[in-house]
Design an enzyme around this catalytic site. Structure first.
Site, PDB file in Angstrom:
ATOM      1  N   ASP A  14     -23.147  -9.222 -27.234  1.00  0.00           N
ATOM      2  CA  ASP A  14     -22.202  -8.471 -28.052  1.00  0.00           C
ATOM      3  C   ASP A  14     -21.864  -9.297 -29.296  1.00  0.00           C
ATOM      4  O   ASP A  14     -22.476 -10.338 -29.551  1.00  0.00           O
ATOM      5  CB  ASP A  14     -20.955  -8.102 -27.244  1.00  0.00           C
ATOM      6  N   LEU A  15     -20.876  -8.863 -30.049  1.00  0.00           N
ATOM      7  CA  LEU A  15     -20.524  -9.563 -31.283  1.00  0.00           C
ATOM      8  C   LEU A  15     -20.041 -10.987 -31.053  1.00  0.00           C
ATOM      9  O   LEU A  15     -20.095 -11.823 -31.949  1.00  0.00           O
ATOM     10  CB  LEU A  15     -19.449  -8.776 -32.041  1.00  0.00           C
TER      11      LEU A  15
END
Length: 129
Positions: A14-15
């Protein structure tokens, strides 16, 4: 016990650089496929003959995150087997640390969705489970 290596790439995170939770299911699925192939079971031939494996149940515990560039090992170990059902313990390990653990129940069905017995190569592992 079967071991399957996985390296974490950018598209699996994810980020925050942490592995997206659904990817753990992909990792253990790949490891199961590799394990079954190592037993000499050809899933393409099974499907052509009208039988496929399906996951009946998964009990999963997320214990710690994996991150970008981690080199993981997915282990697969049979817990129990009957003529129609196989229960596996699968773990995602980073060194000695278990990041994810799942108890996975596998069954066979026909391509029409009817129950089918497990292949003999899987039923015989029950003697060693």
């Amino acid at each position: 016990m079967h071991s399957f290596p996985v390296t974490i790439y950018y598209d699996e995170t994810d980020l925050g650089g942490i592995v997206y939770h659904a990817n753990y299911l992909r990792f253990i699925d790949r490891a199961r496929t590799d394990w079954v192939g190592g037993l000499g079971i050809d899933q393409n031939a099974m499907r052509a003959a009208g039988t496929i494996f399906v996951v009946h149940r998964i009990e999963a515990d997320f214990r710690a995150p994996a991150r970008l560039d981690d080199r993981l090992v997915i282990t697969t170990r049979p817990l129990s087997v009957s003529s129609a059902r196989l229960v596996l313990d699968q773990q995602v390990l980073l060194g000695d640390c278990c990041l994810f653990q799942a108890k996975v129940t596998i069954v066979c069905i026909t391509t029409d969705g009817k129950p089918r017995r497990l292949p003999p190569a899987l039923r015989t592992i029950g003697e060693n489970a």
